[in-house]
Design an enzyme around this catalytic site. Structure first.
Site, PDB file in Angstrom:
ATOM      1  N   ARG A   1      26.792 -45.914  14.777  1.00 47.42           N
ATOM      2  CA  ARG A   1      28.168 -45.441  14.998  1.00 47.42           C
ATOM      3  C   ARG A   1      28.275 -44.914  16.425  1.00 47.42           C
ATOM      4  O   ARG A   1      27.722 -43.865  16.743  1.00 47.42           O
ATOM      5  CB  ARG A   1      28.517 -44.344  13.986  1.00 47.42           C
ATOM      6  CG  ARG A   1      29.951 -43.835  14.104  1.00 47.42           C
ATOM      7  CD  ARG A   1      30.317 -42.938  12.943  1.00 47.42           C
ATOM      8  NE  ARG A   1      29.604 -41.674  12.948  1.00 47.42           N
ATOM      9  CZ  ARG A   1      29.684 -40.761  11.983  1.00 47.42           C
ATOM     10  NH1 ARG A   1      30.418 -41.004  10.904  1.00 47.42           N
ATOM     11  NH2 ARG A   1      29.018 -39.635  12.058  1.00 47.42           N
TER      12      ARG A   1
ATOM     13  N   SER B   1      35.482 -46.721   3.647  1.00 47.82           N
ATOM     14  CA  SER B   1      35.610 -45.270   3.440  1.00 47.82           C
ATOM     15  C   SER B   1      36.800 -44.945   2.544  1.00 47.82           C
ATOM     16  O   SER B   1      37.914 -45.442   2.755  1.00 47.82           O
ATOM     17  CB  SER B   1      35.795 -44.561   4.786  1.00 47.82           C
ATOM     18  OG  SER B   1      34.604 -44.587   5.538  1.00 47.82           O
TER      19      SER B   1
ATOM     20  N   LYS C   1      32.235 -35.475  11.980  1.00 50.06           N
ATOM     21  CA  LYS C   1      33.445 -36.243  11.631  1.00 50.06           C
ATOM     22  C   LYS C   1      34.616 -35.278  11.581  1.00 50.06           C
ATOM     23  O   LYS C   1      34.791 -34.550  10.610  1.00 50.06           O
ATOM     24  CB  LYS C   1      33.270 -36.968  10.285  1.00 50.06           C
ATOM     25  CG  LYS C   1      34.423 -37.922   9.976  1.00 50.06           C
ATOM     26  CD  LYS C   1      34.103 -38.767   8.751  1.00 50.06           C
ATOM     27  CE  LYS C   1      35.266 -39.660   8.339  1.00 50.06           C
ATOM     28  NZ  LYS C   1      35.672 -40.599   9.360  1.00 50.06           N
TER      29      LYS C   1
END
Length: 212
Positions: free
Chosen positions: A43, A113, A142
């Site tokens: 990521r 998600s 996040k």
């Protein structure tokens, strides 16, 4: 915990160079695999496409060495160019239903998600290989959180779908057993391994906690 046969990856590392806090992220990834990580997602939210691809190709050399699937977060072009095992997307990325219609992604892993319960009823959930329950607990890695699911929310989702559930969000050794008990098939970790002084030991301890 019995391993889910349709997604047999109980310990899932989500890694970025930034989350490794100055350590070589490639070394962290390799150590985590040696400790028991089953699948890795790269990521890199702030990287250019070229930089992301370069990192993906370097990381894939390591994951291929150990036969570990490499998933790319949100970037279909990097996924294809690097020849990765799959992609993980959220609500603001390419839809799983669109990806699945493309030749490359017909038989690749697609993760999706879940931020709202009504997503469980849509076509994207149907075509995805696993659902990321994001986040179980809020976390600094996040910041665009929609729903903090908690253990009760995770249990509710478990009661509504048979899809493999990947729990992410402040997952660590202290809450691993409770998250599995609440219905997760897989634990996705960031800081608990990336930020650990000894990533191999951290991965080993988490894996043992999952498989108890």
């Amino acid at each position: 915990m019995p391993v889910n046969s349709s997604f047999p990856y109980p310990l899932y590392l989500v890694i970025s160079e930034k989350d490794c806090l100055g350590k070589d992220f490639l070394k962290v990834a390799e150590k985590s695999i040696l400790g028991g990580v089953d699948i890795i997602q790269l990521r890199e939210k702030d990287a250019s496409t070229g930089e992301f691809l370069y990192k993906a190709l370097k990381l894939k050399e390591i994951t291929d060495k150990y036969n570990i699937p490499l998933i790319i977060n949100d970037h279909s072009e990097v996924t294809v160019e690097a020849g990765c095992a799959g992609i993980h997307v959220g609500n603001h990325d390419a839809a799983p239903s669109v990806l699945r219609s493309q030749q490359y992604f017909k038989d690749k892993i697609i993760g999706y998600s879940i931020e709202y319960l009504n997503q469980l009823e849509n076509e994207n959930t149907e075509v995805s290989d696993y659902l990321g329950i994001s986040p179980v607990f809020s976390t600094d890695t996040k910041k665009d959180t929609i729903t903090e699911w908690g253990l009760d929310g995770l249990s509710r989702i478990r009661s509504l779908t048979t899809k493999p559930l990947v729990a992410i969000g402040n997952v660590n050794f202290s809450n691993a057993a409770a998250i599995i008990k609440a219905g997760a098939d897989t634990l996705a970790v960031v800081s608990a391994i990336c930020g650990a002084e000894n990533p191999e030991k951290a991965a080993y301890e988490l894996k043992n906690e999952i498989l108890k």
